[in-house]
Design an enzyme around this catalytic site. Structure first.
Site, mmCIF file in Angstrom:
data_model
loop_
_atom_site.group_PDB
_atom_site.id
_atom_site.type_symbol
_atom_site.label_atom_id
_atom_site.label_comp_id
_atom_site.label_asym_id
_atom_site.label_seq_id
_atom_site.Cartn_x
_atom_site.Cartn_y
_atom_site.Cartn_z
ATOM 1 N N LYS A 159 54.328 -18.720 -29.362
ATOM 2 C CA LYS A 159 55.324 -17.870 -30.381
ATOM 3 C C LYS A 159 54.523 -17.052 -31.486
ATOM 4 C CE LYS A 159 57.314 -17.676 -34.428
ATOM 5 N NZ LYS A 159 57.386 -16.589 -34.732
ATOM 6 N N GLU A 196 44.326 -22.273 -38.790
ATOM 7 C CA GLU A 196 43.127 -21.172 -40.290
ATOM 8 C C GLU A 196 44.187 -19.870 -40.941
ATOM 9 O OE1 GLU A 196 40.680 -20.243 -38.884
ATOM 10 O OE2 GLU A 196 40.690 -21.891 -37.238
ATOM 11 N N CYS A 200 42.466 -11.166 -42.491
ATOM 12 C CA CYS A 200 42.053 -12.652 -43.461
ATOM 13 C C CYS A 200 40.739 -12.316 -43.525
ATOM 14 C CB CYS A 200 42.986 -13.696 -42.847
ATOM 15 S SG CYS A 200 41.569 -13.462 -41.196
ATOM 16 N N GLU A 215 46.484 -13.781 -52.258
ATOM 17 C CA GLU A 215 46.347 -13.690 -51.455
ATOM 18 C C GLU A 215 46.866 -12.047 -51.455
ATOM 19 O OE1 GLU A 215 46.527 -14.682 -46.876
ATOM 20 O OE2 GLU A 215 44.984 -13.843 -46.653
HETATM 21 P P1 NDP Z 1 53.209 -16.609 -41.658
HETATM 22 O O1 NDP Z 1 52.305 -17.832 -42.134
HETATM 23 O O2 NDP Z 1 54.091 -16.308 -42.722
HETATM 24 O O3 NDP Z 1 53.517 -16.398 -40.146
HETATM 25 C C1 NDP Z 1 52.361 -17.292 -39.352
HETATM 26 C C2 NDP Z 1 53.067 -16.893 -37.591
HETATM 27 O O4 NDP Z 1 53.947 -18.000 -38.360
HETATM 28 C C3 NDP Z 1 54.453 -16.453 -37.466
HETATM 29 O O5 NDP Z 1 53.570 -16.484 -36.074
HETATM 30 C C4 NDP Z 1 55.303 -16.675 -37.862
HETATM 31 O O6 NDP Z 1 56.540 -17.001 -37.716
HETATM 32 C C5 NDP Z 1 55.203 -18.585 -37.989
HETATM 33 N N1 NDP Z 1 56.376 -19.528 -38.991
HETATM 34 C C6 NDP Z 1 56.240 -18.989 -40.297
HETATM 35 N N2 NDP Z 1 56.859 -19.647 -40.354
HETATM 36 C C7 NDP Z 1 57.066 -21.408 -40.107
HETATM 37 C C8 NDP Z 1 57.186 -22.152 -39.521
HETATM 38 N N3 NDP Z 1 57.955 -22.945 -40.171
HETATM 39 N N4 NDP Z 1 56.637 -23.117 -38.555
HETATM 40 C C9 NDP Z 1 56.050 -22.505 -38.095
HETATM 41 N N5 NDP Z 1 55.708 -21.689 -37.149
HETATM 42 C C10 NDP Z 1 56.148 -20.672 -38.156
HETATM 43 O O7 NDP Z 1 51.493 -15.393 -41.640
HETATM 44 P P2 NDP Z 1 51.916 -14.326 -41.755
HETATM 45 O O8 NDP Z 1 52.146 -13.352 -39.774
HETATM 46 O O9 NDP Z 1 52.217 -13.008 -43.056
HETATM 47 O O10 NDP Z 1 50.093 -13.554 -41.681
HETATM 48 C C11 NDP Z 1 49.631 -13.737 -42.469
HETATM 49 C C12 NDP Z 1 48.837 -14.522 -42.843
HETATM 50 O O11 NDP Z 1 48.276 -14.884 -41.776
HETATM 51 C C13 NDP Z 1 48.057 -14.257 -44.007
HETATM 52 O O12 NDP Z 1 47.747 -15.395 -44.750
HETATM 53 C C14 NDP Z 1 46.296 -14.315 -43.878
HETATM 54 O O13 NDP Z 1 45.371 -14.376 -44.702
HETATM 55 C C15 NDP Z 1 46.391 -15.598 -42.238
HETATM 56 N N6 NDP Z 1 45.327 -14.750 -41.684
HETATM 57 C C16 NDP Z 1 44.445 -16.205 -40.905
HETATM 58 C C17 NDP Z 1 43.070 -16.013 -40.025
HETATM 59 C C18 NDP Z 1 42.266 -16.250 -39.737
HETATM 60 O O14 NDP Z 1 41.659 -16.634 -39.094
HETATM 61 N N7 NDP Z 1 42.052 -17.022 -41.357
HETATM 62 C C19 NDP Z 1 43.698 -14.411 -39.338
HETATM 63 C C20 NDP Z 1 44.844 -14.099 -39.483
HETATM 64 C C21 NDP Z 1 45.940 -13.717 -40.500
HETATM 65 P P3 NDP Z 1 57.417 -15.552 -38.164
HETATM 66 O O15 NDP Z 1 56.186 -13.772 -38.166
HETATM 67 O O16 NDP Z 1 58.327 -15.120 -36.813
HETATM 68 O O17 NDP Z 1 57.995 -15.555 -39.106
#
Ligand code: NDP
Length: 479
Positions: free
Chosen positions: A173, A248, A282, A383
């Site tokens: 997803k 991550e 990130c 963050e």
């Molecule tokens: P989210 O945690 O909101 O979402 C990440 C993914 O998880 C999306 O596909 C989201 O869907 C999905 N998701 C949300 N809730 C659930 C759930 N309850 N169960 C399963 N999946 C779920 O993060 P963001 O998309 O806002 O991304 C930003 C964050 O990602 C920042 O904190 C950033 O630091 C981190 N990040 C970390 C990286 C790393 O390598 N450590 C690299 C890049 C980003 P939907 O978007 O449809 O809600």
């Protein structure tokens, strides 16, 4: 344009016929819809993956490798189309998507297409006991890959490529905010001859579709990149089912600048490490600590350079800073600028929403530098994930080490110095999964990638990813 789920090699509407809007951040308007996939769609995707698993896991490494490399080549052939789609969905400059996002997605498939042919397991001869042990590395089965919106295809493929290279079938997803390139990837996988059911892509909200993947009892491993609180929630849901988890998560990375660094190189890279991709990486160095003796000079030079960055429509070739990904994200970032003011931070440049002529509803924000008085303020601890950095001076190596480590996160750190002993001391002691010295975001895909503390659990990259996506089974033979 309406996006459909990609299940068993076919594009399908969601079973419930429930849809959500997809926005273009550059203009702030809806330009399509995506499925809000339910548990039933995830189950359908799971069944397709399960049915494909036996054959795929028995496919020779040579064939798997050839298909992955073909996907990589097709991503390159479609570079412009994919970059434009990524830019439209995410708001990032199309030039950035062309130079970074899409080439890296292609590299992910090429790298793991090659890596799987080199992935070996160990054997251990039990000397004096007439026995030999060998370790099988077997694919886990059906695995889940969930990725965020900031580097959509880049991070989506960073999970999918090793998962399928290792012989797993995937239910994946992308973020609901940036589904477009994942959709196009489905077409490319068909063209490359990836057998149907090996990769299944379900679109929808995190709390429904993502949650259904994590809750599915037969999806045995979850590779997740996203926010720390979502990661914690996923860990809670998955723990009773003993799923393998790779998380991550977020970061609040220090960028530590000593007076003896190569100044011009540092300055140029620091502009990038602060504001590339609108600061929505990130790994961005969002806390800048500068040795006191060069602090005033750095401040002047840095502000001058950042003021030259052009905020503009992502499709314009002169744009440095595009749109933030969504209205709610823009509001979140703006709220942190208010918090900074309340906390006594001084806004050295930026701080305001930008209204572009003709694109007045787009989610644009000036790159923002905040001078903070203490490292303990909220803007320095939490963050923000936007084009906002804090800066403050430090006096000693011990002070900056202490401030660098005094956050809940531990993803990356950047260090600018030409002093070898200091480099060694700090690299050893910084609490981070990655330390860059005199560079930033220079990546070798063979290296372990991940964070410590609230930045995650587990490592991806290279053989680490192939280890995650396989189960080790030891066989002991007495002779
Ligand atoms: P989210 O945690 O909101 O979402 C990440 C993914 O998880 C999306 O596909 C989201 O869907 C999905 N998701 C949300 N809730 C659930 C759930 N309850 N169960 C399963 N999946 C779920 O993060 P963001 O998309 O806002 O991304 C930003 C964050 O990602 C920042 O904190 C950033 O630091 C981190 N990040 C970390 C990286 C790393 O390598 N450590 C690299 C890049 C980003 P939907 O978007 O449809 O809600």
């Amino acid at each position: 344009m309406n996006i459909q789920n990609f299940i068993n090699g076919k594009f399908e509407n969601p079973i419930s016929n429930d849809w959500v809007d997809n926005y273009c951040p550059a203009i702030g308007e809806v330009y399509g819809q995506i499925p809000n996939s339910s548990k039933a769609d995830v189950e359908h995707a799971y069944q397709a993956a399960k049915d494909a698993f036996h054959n795929w896991s028995q496919t020779t490494l040579e064939v798997r490798s050839r298909i992955l490399i073909k996907i990589s080549e097709l991503l390159e052939v479609n570079l412009l189309r994919l970059a434009e789609a990524e830019s439209k969905d995410n708001g990032k400059p199309v030039n950035l998507a062309k130079a970074i996002d899409i080439p890296r997605a292609a590299s992910n498939f090429r790298f793991f297409g090659n890596a799987i042919t080199q992935f070996a397991s160990e054997s251990h001869e039990s000397v004096g006991q007439n026995a030999i042990n060998y370790t099988l590395r077997q694919p886990v089965g059906v695995v889940g890959c969930i990725s965020p919106w900031n580097l959509p295809l880049y991070l989506f493929t960073w999970k999918i490529a090793p998962a399928i290279a290792a012989g797993n079938c995937v239910v994946a997803k992308p973020s609901e905010v940036t589904p477009m390139t994942a959709h196009l990837l489905g077409e490319i996988c068909n063209e490359a001859g990836l057998p149907k059911g090996v990769l299944n892509i379900v679109h929808g909200l995190g709390t429904t579709t993502g949650q259904a993947i994590v809750e599915h009892p037969e999806i045995k491993a979850i590779s997740f990149t996203g926010g720390t609180s979502t990661g914690a929630h996923i860990a809670r849901v998955a723990a009773p089912m003993f799923k393998k988890l790779s998380l991550e998560l977020g970061g609040k990375n220090p960028n530590i600048i000593f007076a003896d660094c190569d100044y011009d190189d540092m300055l140029e890279t620091t502009v990038r490490s602060s504001f590339a991709n609108q600061g929505q990486i990130c790994l961005c160095g969002s806390r800048i600590f500068v040795e006191a003796s060069i602090f005033e000079k750095f401040k002047v030079d840095f502000v001058k350079k950042v003021k030259q960055l052009k905020v503009g429509h992502p499709s314009e070739s002169t744009t440095d800073i595009g749109a933030l990904v969504s209205k709610s994200h823009l509001e979140k970032v703006l709220s942190y600028i208010d918090i900074a003011k309340d906390e006594g931070g001084e806004i050295l440049c930026g701080g305001n929403r930008v209204t572009l002529l003709g694109f007045e509803n787009g989610y644009y924000l000036e790159p923002t530098i905040i001078e903070v008085e203490t490292d303990e303020c909220r803007v320095n601890q939490e963050e923000i994930f936007g084009p906002v950095v804090t800066i403050m001076p430090f006096e000693t190596e011990a002070d900056v080490l202490q401030m660098s480590n005094k956050v809940k996160y531990g993803l990356a750190a950047t260090l600018w110095t030409n002093n070898l002993k200091r480099t060694m001391r700090l690299s050893n002691q910084l609490q981070a999964g990655i330390v860059w010295v005199n560079t930033w975001m220079l990546r070798d895909l063979r290296t372990p990638f991940g964070g410590v503390k609230a930045s995650g659990v587990g490592r991806e990259g290279g053989f680490e990813a192939l280890r995650f996506f396989t189960e080790a089974k030891n066989v002991c033979i007495k002779y």
